[in-house]
Motif scaffolding. Structure first.
Motif, PDB file in Angstrom:
ATOM      1  N   VAL A 102      -5.727   8.078   1.395  1.00 27.54           N
ATOM      2  CA  VAL A 102      -5.478   7.732   2.796  1.00 27.54           C
ATOM      3  C   VAL A 102      -4.827   6.354   2.855  1.00 27.54           C
ATOM      4  CG1 VAL A 102      -6.487   7.525   5.092  1.00 27.54           C
ATOM      5  CG2 VAL A 102      -7.576   9.000   3.399  1.00 27.54           C
ATOM      6  N   ASP A 103      -3.557   6.333   3.278  1.00 28.00           N
ATOM      7  CA  ASP A 103      -2.847   5.058   3.413  1.00 28.00           C
ATOM      8  C   ASP A 103      -3.139   4.514   4.811  1.00 28.00           C
ATOM      9  OD1 ASP A 103      -1.129   2.941   2.946  1.00 28.00           O
ATOM     10  OD2 ASP A 103       0.658   4.043   3.601  1.00 28.00           O
ATOM     11  N   THR A 104      -3.435   3.227   4.907  1.00 31.12           N
ATOM     12  CA  THR A 104      -3.785   2.648   6.213  1.00 31.12           C
ATOM     13  C   THR A 104      -2.810   1.525   6.561  1.00 31.12           C
ATOM     14  OG1 THR A 104      -5.206   0.927   5.294  1.00 31.12           O
ATOM     15  CG2 THR A 104      -6.236   3.062   5.733  1.00 31.12           C
ATOM     16  N   LYS A 119       0.834  -1.216   0.000  1.00 26.15           N
ATOM     17  CA  LYS A 119       0.000   0.000   0.000  1.00 26.15           C
ATOM     18  C   LYS A 119       0.863   1.258   0.000  1.00 26.15           C
ATOM     19  CE  LYS A 119      -1.767  -1.420   3.836  1.00 26.15           C
ATOM     20  NZ  LYS A 119      -1.209  -2.760   3.840  1.00 26.15           N
ATOM     21  N   THR A 120       1.833   1.295   0.916  1.00 23.40           N
ATOM     22  CA  THR A 120       2.654   2.495   1.028  1.00 23.40           C
ATOM     23  C   THR A 120       3.506   2.659  -0.233  1.00 23.40           C
ATOM     24  OG1 THR A 120       2.630   2.202   3.404  1.00 23.40           O
ATOM     25  CG2 THR A 120       4.284   3.695   2.527  1.00 23.40           C
ATOM     26  N   THR A 121       3.984   1.544  -0.762  1.00 20.48           N
ATOM     27  CA  THR A 121       4.763   1.594  -2.001  1.00 20.48           C
ATOM     28  C   THR A 121       3.888   2.109  -3.149  1.00 20.48           C
ATOM     29  OG1 THR A 121       5.979  -0.316  -1.180  1.00 20.48           O
ATOM     30  CG2 THR A 121       6.263   0.223  -3.503  1.00 20.48           C
ATOM     31  N   ILE A 169       6.739  -1.100   8.812  1.00 16.21           N
ATOM     32  CA  ILE A 169       5.301  -1.241   8.554  1.00 16.21           C
ATOM     33  C   ILE A 169       4.598   0.089   8.850  1.00 16.21           C
ATOM     34  CG2 ILE A 169       5.211  -3.715   9.105  1.00 16.21           C
ATOM     35  CD1 ILE A 169       3.941  -2.916  11.804  1.00 16.21           C
ATOM     36  N   THR A 170       3.415   0.244   8.268  1.00 15.82           N
ATOM     37  CA  THR A 170       2.623   1.425   8.566  1.00 15.82           C
ATOM     38  C   THR A 170       1.862   1.175   9.862  1.00 15.82           C
ATOM     39  OG1 THR A 170       2.395   1.812   6.210  1.00 15.82           O
ATOM     40  CG2 THR A 170       0.865   2.986   7.649  1.00 15.82           C
ATOM     41  N   ILE A 171       1.829   2.185  10.739  1.00 16.80           N
ATOM     42  CA  ILE A 171       1.117   2.032  12.013  1.00 16.80           C
ATOM     43  C   ILE A 171      -0.052   3.011  12.093  1.00 16.80           C
ATOM     44  CG2 ILE A 171       1.339   2.264  14.519  1.00 16.80           C
ATOM     45  CD1 ILE A 171       4.285   1.335  14.144  1.00 16.80           C
ATOM     46  N   LEU A 222       5.019   8.754   3.241  1.00 14.76           N
ATOM     47  CA  LEU A 222       3.978   8.523   4.233  1.00 14.76           C
ATOM     48  C   LEU A 222       4.402   7.768   5.493  1.00 14.76           C
ATOM     49  CD1 LEU A 222       0.893   7.899   1.944  1.00 14.76           C
ATOM     50  CD2 LEU A 222       1.378   9.891   3.339  1.00 14.76           C
ATOM     51  N   ASP A 223       5.319   6.791   5.387  1.00 11.09           N
ATOM     52  CA  ASP A 223       5.751   6.081   6.602  1.00 11.09           C
ATOM     53  C   ASP A 223       6.826   6.908   7.303  1.00 11.09           C
ATOM     54  OD1 ASP A 223       4.010   4.034   6.370  1.00 11.09           O
ATOM     55  OD2 ASP A 223       5.478   2.515   5.781  1.00 11.09           O
ATOM     56  N   THR A 224       6.382   7.992   7.981  1.00  7.31           N
ATOM     57  CA  THR A 224       7.356   8.947   8.492  1.00  7.31           C
ATOM     58  C   THR A 224       7.649   8.786   9.973  1.00  7.31           C
ATOM     59  OG1 THR A 224       5.461  10.401   8.643  1.00  7.31           O
ATOM     60  CG2 THR A 224       6.959  10.755   6.802  1.00  7.31           C
TER      61      THR A 224
END
Ligand SMILES: Nc1nc2c(ncn2[C@@H]2O[C@H](COP(=O)(O)OP(=O)(O)OP(=O)(O)O)[C@@H](O)[C@H]2O)c(=O)[nH]1
Ligand SMILES: [Mg+2]
Length: 844
Positions: free
Chosen positions: A79-81, A22-24, A60-62, A49-51
């Motif tokens: 919106v990335d989840t 997703k983030t990619t 990972i995205t949190i 986004l994964d900041t």
């Protein structure tokens, strides 16, 4: 930064299981649409986004985050989840603000258990979905097989949009009969047709590609730009709050999506906080975030997402203006841990700090049991993240231990709970009907109490008190759920009822009801799919049985078999690892949270908790009455002997005692109605659905209400009908009939709608039945007022009769005869309220 006012604002959420890309994909979409000059990579810890440091650390995205992208026609908020199951709730809470979703599927993993969980959630929120099948650059990703799987496991409407338009049009036509007919005749399907099918979740565009290799990304942007359904926005102000957070300076941010109207800086916003207190606060600033940066416009428009500063009492899930609160999320934490503070700090000062984190993530629920802090949490990763966040934000070290399953309680029978609160110079009495609902319904709240018994503001107070907190069950003190709580009757005192009295009476009524009911313990369950070597199915079945689980007959496909079923989360432990061990890595256990259901070992749990509801003084089921100027406590099981209002449920007392007065009055009124309109066709009281007939006998119908409506007067007083009446009087009459008919059906009220035919030459007058209401057209020379007056006079001063009109003459007349009057505005409010309740009740 993008966000062009000429373009349609659209909110698109990216959802998938962990690591699907997703983030990619967000990074690729940002890069290809020109927002980013260089392409970052999750693996290099430099994405847009994964900041957060924790995200970089774990890869990972949190936290869900957003980016702004403009395409040719759309101004997209992406919106990335997070995809990890532990953060499923974080993904779910953005769903109410999405116009559509992109479900990312990893081409090498296909549809996973968590994909199914997300798919079902998207279905229940009614969100249109596009699918991006990612990682097609890796060997093992099989396009044909993947598409067939999506069609089989998710929906047959999953369609490859990588094809040319004719192929897409053909596939679209196949999903809809009317469209197909038209297509066969004319050979055309329009883009608009396709958008419509997507918006109704009949068609799900799929695209295969690789986010990392930028393969298919341009096509996907084009597909989104062309086919994303364009939502209609409301004119009146409305917004949904989906997140609360704080910026690095500590400013409280309310993240909301404007669903209707506009919002300006310095505008005053009126709303009600979680404790039902009305607030009026100024919008200090508006921010449109993209990644970590934001712009600060003076104004935002319907469809846009913004972080707002200046609001102190907002909360995630809240509806503002015309918008209702979001339904309770389906994914919820099932474990609780005890929080021990290792740093030298006073627990009393730590709790408010932790409360800040709770506010920012409503899924982290804190429970203070008087002695220690407990926290509800989804799983181990969330637990680690929570520890790290506490350290980062407050420099506190904490330990989390003593994991326990989070239980709930419900009831199995219908009861009436009564609470009375009357210490000296206080007064409130509340009677609540408590009925079991089907699993997963949560708590539903309603009122059946006529406003002439308890005024509307007091009723609203009771309803608020039912909803404002988690009420505890009487088995182990766990939260109650799946119960419909209806205000039957209540009583206030002209002088002595004070602010908190109804709160006391309501809380006590709920507990008193629970003490009488047959309580049931509920625990969280998982739906499982276990794929393993066929020769080990026997072993698996034995294990599942031992856990108290159930299963369907195993499916055998050669050397491997599939076993599906349900098991209690409490028993699962490290079973996934055990499976891996006894199958030498060939077996795989997939789990989907399946909500709460009856506990498999209630005695053991109840015994181990040793909870005594009568000793739980903060949640007492007892009432307080007053005698000789002093309050005294009455035990819950004796309250019925002291209470001031009659029971709504008949119980064991002689029926004539309870219903004597009402019945006489009812019968007389009914006789008048029958004389006027003939025998009654519809039954006065309709038992709620799904309840066995025998049980309905124990419930006494509430006092029958009679409502006489001065037809034309109401039509011209209600703005919407007046407008229609100018063009088409018959249509306005019909609309009023329809509204009153559904009101009468829901409120169990007898309605007589009177239209004045006084001036109509040669008119003989007419009485009609319109579904369940009576419609009267008066004769020539008989005014509506006169007719109403005579009807009311016959009823002889009964408080069961109300007359709705804004005409002061009619009002006066009916007052003289003793009936209650209602203004046109009050009638409008009542009808609207009934409609809203009905909607809530039947979930339409
Ligand atoms: N080979 C290949 N790897 C990819 C592709 N897309 C993403 N990846 C890799 O997959 C891993 C996970 O990617 P993310 O973008 O972090 O996945 P995610 O869905 O955002 O994961 P969470 O946010 O943690 O749920 C990273 O190592 C990426 O480099 C792709 O198209 N091909
Ligand atoms: Mg991610």
């Amino acid at each position: 930064m993008p966000q062009d006012k000429q373009k349609t604002p659209i909110t698109i959420g990216l959802l998938a299981h962990v690591d699907a890309g997703k983030t990619t994909l967000s990074e690729a979409l940002l890069y290809r649409s020109g927002v980013l000059r260089s392409l970052g990579r999750v693996d290099h810890k430099d994405t847009y986004l994964d900041t957060h440091s924790l995200e970089k650390m774990r890869g990972i995205t949190i936290f869900s985050k957003q980016a702004l992208i403009d395409t040719e026609h759309l101004s997209i908020t992406l919106v990335d989840t997070p995809g990890h199951v532990d953060f499923g709730a974080e993904a779910e809470r953005v769903m109410p603000i999405l116009d559509c979703a992109v479900l990312v599927i990893s081409g090498t993993d296909g549809v996973q258990a968590h994909t199914m969980t997300l798919w079902k959630l998207l279905e229940s929120y009614g969100i249109p979905v596009f699918l991006f099948i990612n990682k097609m650059d890796l060997t093992g990703a099989d396009r044909e097989k993947l598409l067939a799987d999506l069609q089989k496991q998710l929906n047959p409407g999953c369609t490859d949009f990588g094809a040319n338009f004719d192929r897409i049009a053909e596939a679209a036509a196949m999903t809809d009969e009317a469209l197909l007919e038209n297509y066969l005749e004319t050979g055309t399907v329009t883009v608009e047709n396709i958008r419509e099918l997507i918006s109704h979740r009949r068609l799900f565009p799929c695209l295969f590609g690789s986010a990392l290799k930028l393969d298919g990304v341009d096509e996907f942007l084009k597909i989104l730009d062309t086919y994303t359904p364009r939502p209609l926005r409301e004119v009146d102000f409305g917004a949904r709050v989906y997140k609360i957070s704080r910026d690095p300076q500590g400013n409280r941010l309310t993240w909301l999506k404007l669903t209707g109207g506009e919002l300006r800086v310095r505008e005053l916003l009126r709303y009600v906080n979680k404790d039902a207190e009305p607030l009026e606060e100024k919008i200090v600033g508006l921010r449109l975030y993209s990644g970590e940066k934001f712009t600060a416009p003076e104004q935002i428009y319907a469809g846009q997402l913004a972080a707002v500063t200046g609001l102190s009492g907002t909360y995630a899930g809240q509806g503002l203006g015309a918008e209702k609160n979001a339904p309770a999320p389906a994914l919820e934490p099932i474990m609780t841990y005890r929080v021990t503070i290792l740093s030298h700090a006073d627990p009393a000062t730590v709790l408010p700090k932790l409360r800040l984190l709770e506010e920012e993530d409503p899924m982290l629920r804190l429970v203070w049991d008087g002695g220690s802090i407990h926290i509800q949490i989804m799983g181990k990763i969330q637990l680690e993240v929570f520890k790290a966040l506490v350290k980062e934000r407050f420099s506190l070290d904490i330990q989390l231990d003593d994991p326990q399953i989070f239980y709930k309680e419900t009831i199995a029978d219908t009861v009436e709970g009564v609470g009375h609160f009357e210490p000296l110079r206080h007064y409130a009495e509340v009677h609540l009907l408590m009925e079991p609902l089907k699993r997963g319904s949560g708590i539903q709240i309603a009122t059946q109490c006529p406003t002439d018994i308890l005024e509307a503001p007091y009723q609203n107070l009771v309803l608020t008190h039912i909803g404002e907190k988690v009420h505890r069950g009487v088995l182990i003190g766990a939260p109650i759920t799946d119960i419909k709580i209806t205000l039957l009757v209540g009583k206030a005192h002209l002088k002595h009822t004070e602010g908190g009295d109804f709160r006391q009476a309501t809380y006590r009524a709920i507990r008193q009801g629970l003490m009488q009911a047959k309580s049931v313990l509920l625990e969280p369950w998982y739906r499982f799919t276990l794929i393993l070597p066929t020769e080990q199915v026997g072993r698996a079945i034995t294990d599942i049985r031992a856990m108290g689980g159930s299963f369907e007959s195993p499916e055998n496909s050669g050397t491997l078999s599939t076993l599906t079923g349900s098991v209690p989360a409490a028993e699962l432990g490290d079973y996934a690892q055990q499976v891996a061990a006894y199958t030498q890595g060939r077996g795989r256990l997939q789990l989907q949270p399946d909500g709460y259901d009856i506990c498999h070992n209630p005695e053991a749990v109840t015994e181990s908790r040793g909870y005594d509801p009568e000793k739980d003084l903060e949640n007492t089921p007892d009432s307080v009455f007053c005698a000789h100027g002093a309050g005294f406590t009455v035990k819950w099981n004796q309250v019925s002997e002291y209470m001031h209002l009659q029971a709504g449920l008949r119980e064991n007392r002689p029926p004539e005692l309870i219903t004597r007065n009402l019945r006489l009055e009812d019968r007389e009124l009914e006789a008048i109605m029958e004389r006027e309109f003939g025998p009654m066709k519809t039954r006065l009281y309709r038992p709620p659905e799904n309840r066995p007939a025998a049980e309905t006998l124990t419930i006494r119908p509430l006092k029958q209400q009679y409502l006489i409506v001065d037809g034309y007067n109401i039509i011209f007083a209600w703005e919407d009908l007046a407008k229609i009446a100018k063009e088409d009087l018959e249509a306005a009459r019909r609309m009023l009939c329809d509204q009153l008919s559904s009101y009468a059906g829901y409120r169990k009220s007898r309605v007589v709608l009177v239209f004045d035919g006084y001036k109509v030459k040669g008119n003989l007058g007419e009485k009609q039945e319109y579904h369940n209401i009576h419609v009267v057209f008066t004769k020539e020379n008989e005014t509506g007022d006169a007719y109403i007056e005579s009807l009311v006079a016959q009823a002889g001063g009964s408080y069961n009769v109300r007359v709705a009109t804004s005409d002061s003459l009619v009002q006066l007349g009916s007052m003289r005869s003793g009936a209650l009057r209602m203004s046109a505005r009050e009638l409008k409010e009542e009808v609207t309220r009934a409609q809203e309740e009905m909607r809530k009740h039947y979930k339409v």
